[in-house]
Design a protein around this motif. Structure first.
Motif, PDB file in Angstrom:
ATOM      1  N   CYS A  81     102.884 -87.198 -14.298  1.00 41.05           N
ATOM      2  CA  CYS A  81     101.504 -87.307 -13.806  1.00 41.05           C
ATOM      3  C   CYS A  81     101.047 -88.763 -13.828  1.00 41.05           C
ATOM      4  CB  CYS A  81     100.556 -86.461 -14.657  1.00 41.05           C
ATOM      5  SG  CYS A  81     100.922 -84.705 -14.591  1.00 41.05           S
ATOM      6  N   SER A 115     102.495 -79.198 -21.878  1.00 40.08           N
ATOM      7  CA  SER A 115     102.712 -78.257 -20.773  1.00 40.08           C
ATOM      8  C   SER A 115     104.133 -77.671 -20.782  1.00 40.08           C
ATOM      9  CB  SER A 115     102.451 -78.980 -19.449  1.00 40.08           C
ATOM     10  OG  SER A 115     102.822 -78.205 -18.367  1.00 40.08           O
ATOM     11  N   ARG A 165     101.243 -82.450  -7.268  1.00 37.70           N
ATOM     12  CA  ARG A 165     102.695 -82.568  -7.379  1.00 37.70           C
ATOM     13  C   ARG A 165     103.307 -81.617  -6.355  1.00 37.70           C
ATOM     14  NH1 ARG A 165     101.843 -81.506 -13.528  1.00 37.70           N
ATOM     15  NH2 ARG A 165      99.760 -81.199 -12.682  1.00 37.70           N
ATOM     16  N   ASP A 208      91.982 -80.501 -13.116  1.00 35.48           N
ATOM     17  CA  ASP A 208      92.143 -81.748 -13.840  1.00 35.48           C
ATOM     18  C   ASP A 208      92.463 -82.862 -12.848  1.00 35.48           C
ATOM     19  OD1 ASP A 208      91.766 -81.529 -16.562  1.00 35.48           O
ATOM     20  OD2 ASP A 208      93.817 -80.873 -16.995  1.00 35.48           O
ATOM     21  N   GLY A 256      95.763 -81.966 -11.598  1.00 28.04           N
ATOM     22  CA  GLY A 256      96.304 -81.051 -12.598  1.00 28.04           C
ATOM     23  C   GLY A 256      95.408 -79.835 -12.655  1.00 28.04           C
ATOM     24  N   GLY A 257      95.544 -79.088 -13.719  1.00 30.65           N
ATOM     25  CA  GLY A 257      94.652 -77.956 -13.902  1.00 30.65           C
ATOM     26  C   GLY A 257      95.421 -76.725 -14.308  1.00 30.65           C
ATOM     27  N   GLU A 307      98.862 -86.342 -24.374  1.00 33.93           N
ATOM     28  CA  GLU A 307      97.394 -86.344 -24.240  1.00 33.93           C
ATOM     29  C   GLU A 307      96.676 -86.545 -25.573  1.00 33.93           C
ATOM     30  OE1 GLU A 307      99.267 -84.199 -22.617  1.00 33.93           O
ATOM     31  OE2 GLU A 307      98.776 -84.594 -20.521  1.00 33.93           O
ATOM     32  N   GLU A 311     106.027 -83.586 -19.056  1.00 28.89           N
ATOM     33  CA  GLU A 311     105.363 -83.483 -17.756  1.00 28.89           C
ATOM     34  C   GLU A 311     104.256 -84.529 -17.551  1.00 28.89           C
ATOM     35  OE1 GLU A 311     106.242 -81.757 -15.228  1.00 28.89           O
ATOM     36  OE2 GLU A 311     104.505 -82.282 -14.004  1.00 28.89           O
ATOM     37  N   GLY A 312     103.539 -84.839 -18.619  1.00 29.99           N
ATOM     38  CA  GLY A 312     102.441 -85.805 -18.507  1.00 29.99           C
ATOM     39  C   GLY A 312     102.910 -87.166 -18.004  1.00 29.99           C
ATOM     40  N   ASP A 342     100.053 -73.945 -15.852  1.00 27.45           N
ATOM     41  CA  ASP A 342      99.856 -75.267 -15.272  1.00 27.45           C
ATOM     42  C   ASP A 342     100.015 -75.114 -13.758  1.00 27.45           C
ATOM     43  OD1 ASP A 342     100.112 -77.944 -14.419  1.00 27.45           O
ATOM     44  OD2 ASP A 342     101.109 -78.520 -16.293  1.00 27.45           O
ATOM     45  N   ILE A 343      99.174 -75.779 -13.002  1.00 22.69           N
ATOM     46  CA  ILE A 343      99.244 -75.695 -11.529  1.00 22.69           C
ATOM     47  C   ILE A 343     100.670 -75.976 -11.028  1.00 22.69           C
ATOM     48  CG2 ILE A 343      98.505 -78.116 -11.217  1.00 22.69           C
ATOM     49  CD1 ILE A 343      96.959 -77.202  -8.721  1.00 22.69           C
TER      50      ILE A 343
HETATM   51  C1  GLC Z   1      97.152 -81.403 -17.993  1.00 19.97           C
HETATM   52  C2  GLC Z   1      97.095 -80.984 -16.535  1.00 19.97           C
HETATM   53  C3  GLC Z   1      98.412 -80.391 -16.115  1.00 19.97           C
HETATM   54  C4  GLC Z   1      99.528 -81.377 -16.389  1.00 19.97           C
HETATM   55  C5  GLC Z   1      99.549 -81.719 -17.858  1.00 19.97           C
HETATM   56  C6  GLC Z   1     100.604 -82.782 -18.146  1.00 19.97           C
HETATM   57  O1  GLC Z   1      97.185 -80.296 -18.818  1.00 19.97           O
HETATM   58  O2  GLC Z   1      96.068 -80.059 -16.312  1.00 19.97           O
HETATM   59  O3  GLC Z   1      98.376 -80.044 -14.740  1.00 19.97           O
HETATM   60  O4  GLC Z   1     100.775 -80.895 -15.989  1.00 19.97           O
HETATM   61  O5  GLC Z   1      98.293 -82.193 -18.283  1.00 19.97           O
HETATM   62  O6  GLC Z   1     100.657 -83.110 -19.495  1.00 19.97           O
END
Ligand code: GLC
Length: 425
Positions: free
Chosen positions: A198, A63, A376, A139, A305-306, A251, A194-195, A87-88
């Motif tokens: 999350c 992201s 977030r 997500d 997410g999304g 991911e 970013e992940g 990304d949202i």
């Molecule tokens: C996914 C989610 C996104 C998040 C990201 C983090 O793509 O949809 O919202 O920020 O993963 O790696």
């Protein structure tokens, strides 16, 4: 020789100036390789229907890298990309920077928001009363597990608490190591990006997370320190998550590790389901999905997410861009994205569609997780908040900072960022 070079340069400048045909638009999108290939199919179908060529600018999955890639042309006021997925978490920043076209005011608008979840539209896609984006898919973090291994090592159901997850992981890993020395029971996203934020919000659970208290963003709390200590211990003490969790695991790394058959549990987004279930996947038909565990008595949390579609204010083909956005959000395309990529559509009508439910019977169960997913903070400077957190969370997992000291250090940086932007409101 010099003259030839000069001529070539003149030609190049001329060619790049002419490269943009009027019936073409540029769409910037990232993701796993199969997702990018599928966008090419959608673009080809759109061209067949409308005669408009969509050039796809392929971005990575990460992201943060995707954001950088889009930010550069937007900051420079370039006319492409015309359309992009956001990304949202970035929408407030993009809107506050004035980069997003009001989708109701555009030629080819307005957009019909009725089919989508109203709370997502109101909270994320409408900024200052203007519709600046629309959700393409939503997500939420999920726990994937190996049904066959759970049974083999004596668990009757997937774990509801982190304590249960650790117990069954230790047992299973000890048993699996004989035949598979690279086996680690639990893989999740711990790299500095970013992940990681999350995942942290999910470990932090219902009692922790990023709170807003009296206009201040608060991360340095005992609940968060407990969650961060757990993240570190999974790698360093229980050793059920691999040592490269904090250096490499994003991911796709996590998804591939589990898919090769080397893990019992995986934290990932819904897209992993379709790939695990694909022909030739070693974990096909052996995988289950359930809510993530929580601390005993505290319940489960999934991060919301999304990815949302938006149009650049600088696009010079806005009418065509609006047509493309409408096409991507049509029930037909949303169904295709869901059936082929396992995405959770943003349109509610796709969830009751029999073709979709046939392929994704677990959607009925996922609905509940999505309804309760935790967003977030919707701040224009969220990326700076996240960047400070990412750095210190990662340092704590690697063992180079103590969890509470790491959170205190992140808190200081976040306070300074918030002060520069005038607080959390
Ligand atoms: C996914 C989610 C996104 C998040 C990201 C983090 O793509 O949809 O919202 O920020 O993963 O790696």
């Amino acid at each position: 020789m010099k003259a030839i070079l000069k001529l070539a340069l003149v030609f190049l400048i001329f060619a790049s100036g002419c490269a943009r045909k009027s019936a073409e638009l540029v769409f910037s999108v990232g993701g796993a390789p199969n997702e990018l290939d599928f966008w090419e199919t959608i673009a080809a179908d759109f061209r067949k229907d409308t005669g408009i060529n969509v050039r796809i600018l392929r971005q990575p999955t990460d992201s943060d890298q995707r954001r950088q890639g889009i930010l550069i042309p937007l900051k420079a006021g370039k006319n492409d990309p015309d359309v992009f997925l956001m990304d949202i978490a970035w929408i407030p920043q993009f809107a506050a920077s004035g980069w997003l076209q009001d989708l109701d005011a555009v030629e080819g608008g307005p957009m019909d928001t009725a089919p989508f979840w109203k709370n997502i539209i109101d909270r994320s896609d409408k900024q200052d009363g203007k519709l600046v984006a629309l959700p393409v898919y939503v997500d939420a973090g999920l726990l994937y597990y190996r049904k066959d291994l759970l049974k083999k090592y004596g668990a009757s159901k997937p774990p509801a608490t982190w304590e249960e997850l650790i117990d069954i992981s230790v047992k299973t890993q000890a048993g699996m190591r004989d035949s598979d020395p690279g086996f680690y029971a639990f893989v999740w996203q711990g790299a500095q990006y970013e992940g990681l934020v999350c995942d942290f919000l999910e470990f932090a659970g219902t009692k922790g997370g990023i709170r807003t208290e009296g206009g201040r963003i608060v991360v340095a709390t005992p609940e968060n320190a407990k969650a961060l200590a757990l993240m570190r211990d999974l790698v360093n003490k229980h050793k059920i998550s691999p040592p490269n969790t904090y250096t490499e695991m994003k991911e796709e790394e996590v998804r591939l590790f589990f898919q090769k058959g080397n893990a019992l549990f995986e934290r990932n987004w819904p897209y992993a389901w379709g790939l695990h279930q694909a022909e030739g996947s070693p974990v096909k038909d052996k995988t289950g999905i359930c809510p993530l565990p929580g601390f005993a008595g505290a319940g489960s949390v999934s991060t919301l997410g999304g990815w949302h579609i938006g149009m650049s204010k600088y696009s010079d083909v806005q009418k065509n861009a609006a047509l493309f956005i409408k096409y991507v959000l049509s029930k037909k395309v949303q169904k295709e994205l869901s059936i082929n990529l396992g995405w959770n559509p943003a349109r509610r009508d796709v969830y009751s569609d029999p073709d979709v439910l046939k392929v994704h019977p677990h959607f009925t169960q996922l609905r509940k997780i999505f309804d309760n997913a935790v967003p977030r903070p919707g701040l224009p400077y969220y990326t700076q908040v996240s960047e400070a957190l990412q750095r210190h969370l990662n340092a704590a997992i690697s063992g180079s900072e103590e969890p509470s000291a790491a959170l205190e250090a992140a808190q200081k940086e976040i306070d300074a960022v918030a002060a520069r932007y005038g607080g959390a409101k």
